[in-house]
Design an enzyme around this catalytic site. Sequence first.
Site, short mmCIF file in Angstrom:
data_model
loop_
_atom_site.label_atom_id
_atom_site.label_comp_id
_atom_site.label_asym_id
_atom_site.label_seq_id
_atom_site.Cartn_x
_atom_site.Cartn_y
_atom_site.Cartn_z
N ALA A 1 0.56 -0.30 -6.08
CA ALA A 1 1.70 -1.23 -6.18
C ALA A 1 2.51 -1.36 -4.89
O ALA A 1 3.59 -1.95 -4.91
CB ALA A 1 2.62 -0.87 -7.34
N ALA A 2 2.00 -0.86 -3.77
CA ALA A 2 2.72 -1.07 -2.51
C ALA A 2 2.82 -2.57 -2.24
O ALA A 2 3.88 -3.08 -1.84
CB ALA A 2 2.00 -0.37 -1.36
N GLY A 3 1.73 -3.28 -2.51
CA GLY A 3 1.73 -4.74 -2.31
C GLY A 3 2.71 -5.42 -3.27
O GLY A 3 3.40 -6.37 -2.90
N ASP A 4 2.77 -4.94 -4.49
CA ASP A 4 3.69 -5.54 -5.48
C ASP A 4 5.14 -5.31 -5.03
O ASP A 4 5.97 -6.22 -5.12
CB ASP A 4 3.49 -4.91 -6.86
CG ASP A 4 2.08 -5.14 -7.38
OD1 ASP A 4 1.46 -6.14 -6.98
OD2 ASP A 4 1.60 -4.32 -8.19
O1 RIB Z 1 -1.01 -3.52 -8.16
C1 RIB Z 1 -1.02 -2.38 -8.94
C2 RIB Z 1 -1.21 -2.73 -10.38
O2 RIB Z 1 -2.50 -3.27 -10.55
C3 RIB Z 1 -1.14 -1.57 -11.34
O3 RIB Z 1 0.16 -1.32 -11.79
C4 RIB Z 1 -2.12 -1.97 -12.43
O4 RIB Z 1 -1.53 -2.16 -13.67
C5 RIB Z 1 -2.81 -3.23 -11.92
O5 RIB Z 1 -2.26 -4.35 -12.48
#
Ligand code: RIB
Length: 308
Positions: free
Chosen positions: A251-254
């Site tokens: 989730a670094a990108g998120d």
């Molecule tokens: O980008 C990370 C996410 O990818 C995780 O939280 C997982 O649920 C997938 O959706």
Amino acid sequence: MKKSSIVVVGSSNTDMIIQVARIPKPGETLLGGKFLTAAGGKGANQAVSAALAGGNVTLVARLGKDMFGDQAVAGFQRNGVCVDYVVRDKTAPSGVALIFVAKDGENSIAVAGGANGKQAPADVKKAAKTIRTAAALVVQLETPLETVQAAAEIAAKAGVPVILNPAPAQPLPSSLLKLVSILTPNETEAEWLTGIKVTNDRTAAKAADKLLARGVKTVILTLGSRGALIAEASGHQLVAGFKVKAVDTTAAGDTFNGALAVALAEGKALVGAVRFANAAAALSVTKIGAQTSAPRRKEIERFLQDNA
Ligand code: RIB
């Protein structure tokens, strides 16, 4: 400070995480792992990241009517994300992701999308008014493409900037790309979309240019700890990242995308917004989990001051 309104349309998952020494090979059983669950899903992660970074965030998502869905919604509310357009599906389970996290922070993820796969253009149309008055729309690719397209159409028609994080990578029609203000692939997604393997500054620039040629106004190619390359018709600029000890890169990108949306919605110039997002992403990799690792505004600002 007045909070900027951001709408995130996308997925929500429960992440089942196993911390292991290294990612197991096909056919291999690896002992010695530690197990935990955490809130995840690219859309939900981006929404929580944006809310903690200071945005006024509405999430448009679809979850099952089950325990995982209840926990996810409670988490959104705790983090200040508006759940008015989070639909609970009676026939499909909430999304689940199985994640291996290795000692060096690298990960490997498989997703059972469940209700995410049923998010429909109609779900998005219900939130049309909120999308039209937002400062930015953020979308990714863990929900059906026709739904992403519907959201982008509503936003673009109202002059709301569309940030598309093309993850997980899949072929993208020009009808969608031409609605996108900012495309934020990582190196793997850029290679997937362009056929160009991103290994250095030259190939990163080449891949970004190929995406610009498809109608996107701005490409921000994220390069892990090296930072991010901004590419526009007027030229390129590398915004350096921050060196931290990575515990979990999930989730670094998120986190980057959520923080980027907030910074841009607040009127920060592109380079400053990317620096803010780089800082948020760097902080996120120092902790385990997706939404559990997203930093608060104060932490991001302190980190930027300490690393000026
Ligand atoms: O980008 C990370 C996410 O990818 C995780 O939280 C997982 O649920 C997938 O959706």
